[in-house]
Design a protein around this motif. Sequence first.
Motif, PDB file in Angstrom:
ATOM      1  N   GLN A 104      -2.451 -39.325  21.675  1.00 53.01           N
ATOM      2  CA  GLN A 104      -2.031 -40.640  21.198  1.00 53.01           C
ATOM      3  C   GLN A 104      -0.662 -40.983  21.768  1.00 53.01           C
ATOM      4  OE1 GLN A 104      -0.917 -40.695  17.060  1.00 53.01           O
ATOM      5  NE2 GLN A 104      -1.369 -42.870  16.805  1.00 53.01           N
ATOM      6  N   ILE A 105      -0.584 -42.037  22.591  1.00 49.20           N
ATOM      7  CA  ILE A 105       0.691 -42.539  23.094  1.00 49.20           C
ATOM      8  C   ILE A 105       1.160 -43.619  22.132  1.00 49.20           C
ATOM      9  CG2 ILE A 105       1.864 -43.658  25.026  1.00 49.20           C
ATOM     10  CD1 ILE A 105      -0.270 -42.435  26.857  1.00 49.20           C
ATOM     11  N   MET A 106       2.319 -43.391  21.503  1.00 51.40           N
ATOM     12  CA  MET A 106       2.701 -44.226  20.362  1.00 51.40           C
ATOM     13  C   MET A 106       4.211 -44.265  20.179  1.00 51.40           C
ATOM     14  SD  MET A 106       3.740 -41.753  18.011  1.00 51.40           S
ATOM     15  CE  MET A 106       3.288 -42.218  16.326  1.00 51.40           C
ATOM     16  N   GLY A 107       4.664 -44.871  19.073  1.00 50.11           N
ATOM     17  CA  GLY A 107       6.068 -44.888  18.702  1.00 50.11           C
ATOM     18  C   GLY A 107       6.201 -45.145  17.215  1.00 50.11           C
ATOM     19  N   SER A 108       7.271 -44.646  16.625  1.00 41.98           N
ATOM     20  CA  SER A 108       7.469 -44.825  15.184  1.00 41.98           C
ATOM     21  C   SER A 108       7.772 -46.274  14.834  1.00 41.98           C
ATOM     22  CB  SER A 108       8.625 -43.936  14.707  1.00 41.98           C
ATOM     23  OG  SER A 108       9.859 -44.365  15.239  1.00 41.98           O
TER      24      SER A 108
ATOM     25  N   PHE B 221       9.309 -47.924   8.799  1.00 48.83           N
ATOM     26  CA  PHE B 221      10.113 -48.417   9.910  1.00 48.83           C
ATOM     27  C   PHE B 221      11.603 -48.422   9.573  1.00 48.83           C
ATOM     28  CE2 PHE B 221       5.917 -50.454   9.945  1.00 48.83           C
ATOM     29  CZ  PHE B 221       5.422 -49.838  11.083  1.00 48.83           C
ATOM     30  N   ASP B 222      12.406 -48.386  10.628  1.00 51.30           N
ATOM     31  CA  ASP B 222      13.847 -48.290  10.478  1.00 51.30           C
ATOM     32  C   ASP B 222      14.432 -49.675  10.204  1.00 51.30           C
ATOM     33  OD1 ASP B 222      16.366 -47.230  10.418  1.00 51.30           O
ATOM     34  OD2 ASP B 222      16.581 -47.106  12.599  1.00 51.30           O
ATOM     35  N   SER B 223      14.159 -50.197   9.005  1.00 55.41           N
ATOM     36  CA  SER B 223      14.649 -51.505   8.612  1.00 55.41           C
ATOM     37  C   SER B 223      14.993 -51.505   7.132  1.00 55.41           C
ATOM     38  CB  SER B 223      13.618 -52.594   8.935  1.00 55.41           C
ATOM     39  OG  SER B 223      12.481 -52.477   8.112  1.00 55.41           O
ATOM     40  N   GLU B 224      15.719 -52.542   6.694  1.00 53.60           N
ATOM     41  CA  GLU B 224      16.285 -52.505   5.350  1.00 53.60           C
ATOM     42  C   GLU B 224      16.614 -53.915   4.862  1.00 53.60           C
ATOM     43  OE1 GLU B 224      20.054 -50.223   3.171  1.00 53.60           O
ATOM     44  OE2 GLU B 224      19.990 -50.438   5.357  1.00 53.60           O
ATOM     45  N   PHE B 225      16.388 -54.156   3.567  1.00 60.78           N
ATOM     46  CA  PHE B 225      16.874 -55.359   2.902  1.00 60.78           C
ATOM     47  C   PHE B 225      18.198 -55.048   2.212  1.00 60.78           C
ATOM     48  CE2 PHE B 225      12.284 -56.103   2.925  1.00 60.78           C
ATOM     49  CZ  PHE B 225      12.209 -57.411   3.379  1.00 60.78           C
ATOM     50  N   LYS B 226      19.167 -55.964   2.354  1.00 61.06           N
ATOM     51  CA  LYS B 226      20.404 -55.888   1.588  1.00 61.06           C
ATOM     52  C   LYS B 226      20.527 -57.190   0.813  1.00 61.06           C
ATOM     53  CE  LYS B 226      22.945 -52.682   4.534  1.00 61.06           C
ATOM     54  NZ  LYS B 226      24.256 -52.386   5.178  1.00 61.06           N
ATOM     55  N   LEU B 227      20.497 -57.079  -0.503  1.00 62.34           N
ATOM     56  CA  LEU B 227      20.328 -58.245  -1.355  1.00 62.34           C
ATOM     57  C   LEU B 227      21.373 -58.282  -2.460  1.00 62.34           C
ATOM     58  CD1 LEU B 227      16.496 -57.695  -1.824  1.00 62.34           C
ATOM     59  CD2 LEU B 227      17.539 -59.274  -0.190  1.00 62.34           C
ATOM     60  N   LYS B 228      21.595 -59.470  -2.994  1.00 62.23           N
ATOM     61  CA  LYS B 228      22.469 -59.670  -4.143  1.00 62.23           C
ATOM     62  C   LYS B 228      21.662 -60.237  -5.296  1.00 62.23           C
ATOM     63  CE  LYS B 228      26.802 -61.804  -5.627  1.00 62.23           C
ATOM     64  NZ  LYS B 228      27.982 -62.607  -5.206  1.00 62.23           N
TER      65      LYS B 228
ATOM     66  N   PHE C 174       7.205 -42.470  22.177  1.00 62.35           N
ATOM     67  CA  PHE C 174       8.245 -43.081  23.003  1.00 62.35           C
ATOM     68  C   PHE C 174       9.063 -43.978  22.081  1.00 62.35           C
ATOM     69  CE2 PHE C 174       5.135 -41.696  26.027  1.00 62.35           C
ATOM     70  CZ  PHE C 174       5.883 -41.277  27.115  1.00 62.35           C
ATOM     71  N   GLU C 175      10.296 -43.562  21.829  1.00 58.06           N
ATOM     72  CA  GLU C 175      11.113 -44.188  20.800  1.00 58.06           C
ATOM     73  C   GLU C 175      12.044 -45.273  21.350  1.00 58.06           C
ATOM     74  OE1 GLU C 175      10.855 -43.431  17.171  1.00 58.06           O
ATOM     75  OE2 GLU C 175       9.034 -43.191  18.377  1.00 58.06           O
ATOM     76  N   ARG C 176      12.544 -46.108  20.439  1.00 59.18           N
ATOM     77  CA  ARG C 176      13.403 -47.219  20.829  1.00 59.18           C
ATOM     78  C   ARG C 176      14.780 -47.158  20.179  1.00 59.18           C
ATOM     79  NH1 ARG C 176       9.370 -52.499  21.346  1.00 59.18           N
ATOM     80  NH2 ARG C 176       8.276 -51.723  23.190  1.00 59.18           N
ATOM     81  N   ALA C 177      15.120 -46.035  19.594  1.00 62.23           N
ATOM     82  CA  ALA C 177      16.460 -45.872  19.031  1.00 62.23           C
ATOM     83  C   ALA C 177      17.468 -45.636  20.151  1.00 62.23           C
ATOM     84  CB  ALA C 177      16.475 -44.712  18.042  1.00 62.23           C
ATOM     85  N   LYS C 178      18.755 -45.718  19.806  1.00 59.39           N
ATOM     86  CA  LYS C 178      19.800 -45.560  20.811  1.00 59.39           C
ATOM     87  C   LYS C 178      20.107 -44.103  21.114  1.00 59.39           C
ATOM     88  CE  LYS C 178      22.165 -49.929  19.889  1.00 59.39           C
ATOM     89  NZ  LYS C 178      23.446 -50.573  19.479  1.00 59.39           N
ATOM     90  N   THR C 179      19.801 -43.212  20.166  1.00 56.41           N
ATOM     91  CA  THR C 179      20.111 -41.798  20.355  1.00 56.41           C
ATOM     92  C   THR C 179      18.889 -40.947  20.035  1.00 56.41           C
ATOM     93  OG1 THR C 179      20.862 -41.424  18.071  1.00 56.41           O
ATOM     94  CG2 THR C 179      22.490 -42.228  19.666  1.00 56.41           C
ATOM     95  N   LYS C 180      18.865 -39.732  20.608  1.00 58.01           N
ATOM     96  CA  LYS C 180      17.779 -38.807  20.326  1.00 58.01           C
ATOM     97  C   LYS C 180      17.758 -38.427  18.850  1.00 58.01           C
ATOM     98  CE  LYS C 180      15.897 -34.271  21.534  1.00 58.01           C
ATOM     99  NZ  LYS C 180      16.046 -33.055  22.379  1.00 58.01           N
ATOM    100  N   GLU C 181      18.938 -38.240  18.267  1.00 55.11           N
ATOM    101  CA  GLU C 181      19.003 -37.866  16.851  1.00 55.11           C
ATOM    102  C   GLU C 181      18.358 -38.928  15.968  1.00 55.11           C
ATOM    103  OE1 GLU C 181      22.336 -36.647  13.454  1.00 55.11           O
ATOM    104  OE2 GLU C 181      22.965 -37.477  15.388  1.00 55.11           O
ATOM    105  N   LYS C 182      18.649 -40.188  16.261  1.00 50.74           N
ATOM    106  CA  LYS C 182      18.057 -41.271  15.481  1.00 50.74           C
ATOM    107  C   LYS C 182      16.547 -41.324  15.684  1.00 50.74           C
ATOM    108  CE  LYS C 182      18.405 -44.944  12.865  1.00 50.74           C
ATOM    109  NZ  LYS C 182      18.753 -44.837  11.434  1.00 50.74           N
ATOM    110  N   SER C 183      16.104 -41.121  16.906  1.00 51.57           N
ATOM    111  CA  SER C 183      14.666 -41.106  17.191  1.00 51.57           C
ATOM    112  C   SER C 183      13.968 -39.982  16.432  1.00 51.57           C
ATOM    113  CB  SER C 183      14.433 -40.943  18.695  1.00 51.57           C
ATOM    114  OG  SER C 183      14.902 -42.062  19.411  1.00 51.57           O
ATOM    115  N   MET C 184      14.566 -38.826  16.416  1.00 47.89           N
ATOM    116  CA  MET C 184      13.986 -37.691  15.697  1.00 47.89           C
ATOM    117  C   MET C 184      13.880 -37.993  14.205  1.00 47.89           C
ATOM    118  SD  MET C 184      13.301 -35.154  17.869  1.00 47.89           S
ATOM    119  CE  MET C 184      13.525 -33.525  17.159  1.00 47.89           C
ATOM    120  N   ASN C 185      14.916 -38.608  13.650  1.00 43.22           N
ATOM    121  CA  ASN C 185      14.888 -38.957  12.229  1.00 43.22           C
ATOM    122  C   ASN C 185      13.789 -39.965  11.931  1.00 43.22           C
ATOM    123  OD1 ASN C 185      17.065 -37.283  11.692  1.00 43.22           O
ATOM    124  ND2 ASN C 185      18.586 -38.926  11.860  1.00 43.22           N
TER     125      ASN C 185
END
Length: 415
Positions: free
Chosen positions: A284-288, A92-99, A319-330
């Motif tokens: 399959q109807i789905m999303g990343s 998934f398109d998520s991330e931890f930023k830690l110290k 069916f993607e939830r990113a803001k741009t097609k490029e981001k969805s493709m990635n």
Amino acid sequence: MVNKLKYTSLGFGLLTLFGCQPKEKTSSSPTLKSGEWRVEMTLKEGVILPFNSTITKSGESYLFTIKNGEESLETTDVKVVNDSVFIKTAIFDSEFKLKIDGDSLLSGKWFNYYKSDDYTIDVKFTRGESHRFESTADAAMELAPKYEVSFSPGTEDEYKAIGLFQQKGNQVKGSFATETGDYRYLEGQLIGQTLYLSTFDGSHAFLFIAAVEDSIIDGTFYSGTHYSEPFSGIINDAATLKNPDSLTFIKEGYESLSFSFENLKGDSISLTDNQFKNKVVLVQIMGSWCPNCMDESMLFKQFYNEYNSQGLEVIALAFERAKTKEKSMNNLQRMQNKLQLPYEVLIAGETRNDNAVDKLPMLNHIMSYPTAILLNKKGEIVSIHTGFYGPGTGNYYEEYVKETRVKIERLLEEN
């Protein structure tokens, strides 16, 4: 799993936490230690969602593993820059930023880029702790294996579910199955008469806390920092939900399913292509962004590998939830690579503004991701299955696998 399941993929903005310009690592820089790391996420009203993880170093690389019940989610996308650690989740398109704060503490935020650019959850990692919840007492009772449950009871948003639990001592694993899917792998404890369950998979951040008394459970479900709702249940071994094959159907005036969307290479693909002629097709109807879709994809990958040589094709409409097609493709390319999906993935909805019903107008609705449509060799719809009961639901998952396998084998035998 969407709609009344009330889960929201949490979206987070990109913030600079620990300085603007990374410097070369020096001998005095702190190091990221291997071991078990217990993670605490601070949700709504300061409630703590814990989950277990491990960090393992091999050479100059790191492996980060999230653990929920029987599930382990691994990623090697871990970077250490001076006293900062950046961990991108596997699917998934998520991330931890830690110290880094000494040998045994990491602190920072979790970012999920699906929803917005300013939504974060504070997190703390503690090394050397293997428990999930703070176990201060033994379980005062045994949970029943099955409960009839209502979320948001007595409101217009009420929806039904089945609580499925396995208990060993004060350790509890299980899930909640609803008419649109399940809450995946939940793990926790029954401490005295209070039930604690949590899961984190890179998209979901779910916490359940409930009082248990005799045959009744009453509690609160938390999703991220923004949402909570009450739930209640009663022991009922005969509890049922609506048949998932009855919830979505072809509207009057349409004969079957049809579409034409691009794959990840930019090629237009439709059901009329030679690849699908005289084939049994599983659509399959789905999303990343959808963890239940990830579970279903792993099963459909198994079906494809087993039956493709006999005439089964699988095709995913994302069916993607990113803001741009490029981001969805990635996002889709990362998902396909990580899951090693052998079948076509088409981008049906390029951004969060695309409506699935507009793209597939022959369906009465898309009430859940995922939704699976099974077609015979003539292109006729045999069944439409709404939602997905994943491995965390035990027998529900096993029964679905068995029933779907029987359908596929029967259709493959037809002329």
